[in-house]
Design a protein around this motif. Structure first.
Motif: not given
Length: 222
Positions: A202-222
């Protein structure tokens, strides 16, 4: 030889501050995971030295990434001695990570211009590693030391760039606690790659988790 130099690798860590930490003995599975992470925005990937002939799998992953994930810096983790570091650098490692700090590894990495991120569990270990040229130090094990350790260390040593591994999860609560404490980036392993998802491909699951994490981190670092 590394496809990306030290400056490029550190910039990638800063721009996409979540480093997947993964090992699998099967080349096809490892490459599929790498591509899934890349599609989710990952630009720094740590393949750990956790099994027999791991360097052979790693070499194939590096070749795959060069074609399919052109902006991905692939490095090696779980390195505790200079001979192992040299072996993986010969296979194309762009960075070297360890669970502990070994100054002899700093020497061989510095000679090749490859960043070395050692595991450190005390303020003194971080300081000693910095003296040997380690730009980023790994707080490990993160689930034992906790965000308070990061915050406490940065108070007298604000120049420190810390990557925490162990106890990092792809959740808002967990990532918020680490980045508010001041980490430079995080390394994420089993929580990003549940065994059942890997078995099911289920590679899409991993892709989605990575995208979610990086988007959240981007918001946290602003």
């Amino acid at each position: 030889m590394a496809r990306f130099d030290k400056i490029a690798v550190l910039n990638k860590m800063a721009e996409a501050p979540m480093v997947p930490v993964f090992y699998h003995s099967d080349v096809a599975t490892a490459c599929s995971v790498v591509k899934a992470c890349y599609d989710g925005g990952v630009r720094v990937f740590e393949f750990t030295n956790r099994g027999d002939f791991a360097h052979e799998v790693f070499a194939e992953v590096v070749k795959f990434a060069a074609k399919e994930c052109p902006e991905l810096a692939v490095g090696v983790g779980s390195v505790v001695d200079p001979a192992t570091a040299s072996l993986f650098m010969q296979c194309g490692a762009c960075f070297v990570v360890g669970p502990l700090f070994n100054p002899a590894v700093s020497t061989v990495c510095n000679r090749r211009g490859v960043p070395y991120t050692p595991g450190c569990g005390t303020v003194s270990e971080v300081g000693a590693a910095q003296e040997t040229g380690c730009d980023v130090c790994k707080v490990f094990p993160g689930d034992v030391l906790g965000p308070k350790f990061v915050k406490g260390l940065l108070a007298p040593m604000p120049w420190s760039k810390l990557m925490v591994t162990g106890g990092v999860e792809p959740t808002e609560e967990n990532l918020t606690s680490w980045f508010r404490a001041g980490v430079f980036c995080v390394g994420m392993g089993s929580k990003l790659f549940p065994k059942d998802k890997v078995v099911q491909a289920d590679w899409q699951y991993i892709t989605d988790k990575c995208r979610f994490s990086l988007n959240l981190i981007s918001q946290l670092k602003k």
